[in-house]
Design a protein around this motif. Structure first.
Motif, PDB file in Angstrom:
ATOM      1  N   ARG A   2       0.838  -1.198   0.000  1.00 55.29           N
ATOM      2  CA  ARG A   2       0.000   0.000   0.000  1.00 55.29           C
ATOM      3  C   ARG A   2       0.874   1.250   0.000  1.00 55.29           C
ATOM      4  O   ARG A   2       1.838   1.356   0.738  1.00 55.29           O
ATOM      5  N   ARG A   3       0.478   2.212  -0.829  1.00 59.22           N
ATOM      6  CA  ARG A   3       1.223   3.469  -0.885  1.00 59.22           C
ATOM      7  C   ARG A   3       0.770   4.387   0.237  1.00 59.22           C
ATOM      8  O   ARG A   3      -0.234   4.154   0.878  1.00 59.22           O
ATOM      9  N   ASP A   4       1.498   5.495   0.412  1.00 58.51           N
ATOM     10  CA  ASP A   4       1.135   6.415   1.495  1.00 58.51           C
ATOM     11  C   ASP A   4      -0.224   7.071   1.242  1.00 58.51           C
ATOM     12  O   ASP A   4      -0.747   7.065   0.145  1.00 58.51           O
ATOM     13  N   ASP A   5      -0.810   7.630   2.309  1.00 54.33           N
ATOM     14  CA  ASP A   5      -2.147   8.223   2.227  1.00 54.33           C
ATOM     15  C   ASP A   5      -2.213   9.383   1.248  1.00 54.33           C
ATOM     16  O   ASP A   5      -3.256   9.632   0.652  1.00 54.33           O
ATOM     17  N   HIS A   7      -0.779   9.662  -1.664  1.00 54.90           N
ATOM     18  CA  HIS A   7      -1.015   9.110  -3.003  1.00 54.90           C
ATOM     19  C   HIS A   7      -2.439   8.581  -3.121  1.00 54.90           C
ATOM     20  O   HIS A   7      -3.100   8.790  -4.137  1.00 54.90           O
ATOM     21  N   ASN A   8      -2.915   7.929  -2.072  1.00 58.51           N
ATOM     22  CA  ASN A   8      -4.278   7.389  -2.061  1.00 58.51           C
ATOM     23  C   ASN A   8      -5.292   8.530  -2.160  1.00 58.51           C
ATOM     24  O   ASN A   8      -6.304   8.416  -2.849  1.00 58.51           O
ATOM     25  N   ASP A   9      -5.029   9.645  -1.466  1.00 52.57           N
ATOM     26  CA  ASP A   9      -5.908  10.816  -1.556  1.00 52.57           C
ATOM     27  C   ASP A   9      -5.952  11.340  -2.980  1.00 52.57           C
ATOM     28  O   ASP A   9      -7.019  11.692  -3.491  1.00 52.57           O
ATOM     29  N   LEU A  11      -5.349   9.667  -5.718  1.00 55.95           N
ATOM     30  CA  LEU A  11      -6.095   8.708  -6.544  1.00 55.95           C
ATOM     31  C   LEU A  11      -7.604   8.864  -6.346  1.00 55.95           C
ATOM     32  O   LEU A  11      -8.373   8.787  -7.305  1.00 55.95           O
ATOM     33  N   SER A  12      -8.026   9.098  -5.112  1.00 52.40           N
ATOM     34  CA  SER A  12      -9.450   9.301  -4.835  1.00 52.40           C
ATOM     35  C   SER A  12      -9.965  10.535  -5.548  1.00 52.40           C
ATOM     36  O   SER A  12     -11.050  10.520  -6.142  1.00 52.40           O
TER      37      SER A  12
END
Length: 151
Positions: A2-5, A7-9, A11-12
């Motif tokens: 899992r990548r850091d938050d 990056h996830n933010d 992507l969202s």
């Protein structure tokens, strides 16, 4: 992994923008198709509901197709004036009024719905059956999660 938050933010946010643009493009094509038949989207959706599900209490139609109750009454009035649907008072409960598609409305939908279905099929032509099922599951799950956030 899992990548850091951060990056996830990102992507969202990107997913939201792409989903919004895709919805807008799809909606524009479908709306234009509905207008070809002399119906606005709300009129088409009410007729489609009655065509496929049969007689419905007017009070429930708006909820099923996401229309405000005032708008529902307006659309029902317009369709009734075009002789595409009819109202019927419930005998058991005078507060309940049913809407049903008329013979003229059914004839219209018999003619136009296959064409409308073909337009929708064309929109998703490049998406496999498995991908469609995955999208359905993911979007349903996301929609339910969003609905729960409103509560």
């Amino acid at each position: 992994m899992r990548r850091d938050d951060g990056h996830n933010d990102e992507l969202s946010l990107k997913l939201f923008v792409i989903l919004s643009r895709a919805y807008r493009s799809i909606s524009d094509v479908v709306t234009e198709d509905m207008k070809r038949y002399g119906l606005n989207p709300s009129e088409f959706m009410v007729l489609e509901l009655l065509y496929h599900k049969g007689e419905q209490p007017i009070q429930h139609i708006g909820k099923k197709i996401l229309l405000a109750s005032g708008s529902t009454t307006y659309v029902i009035d317009k369709l009734e004036s075009k002789k595409l649907l009819a109202r019927r008072q419930c005998q058991e409960d005078r507060r309940v009024v049913f809407a049903s598609i008329t013979a003229k409305g059914r004839e219209l939908m018999d003619e136009i719905f296959p064409q409308h279905r073909a337009v929708i099929q064309m929109l998703f032509e490049g998406v496999s059956e498995d991908q469609k099922m995955t999208l359905i599951e993911l979007l349903k799950e996301t929609g339910l999660r969003a609905a729960n956030l409103k509560k």
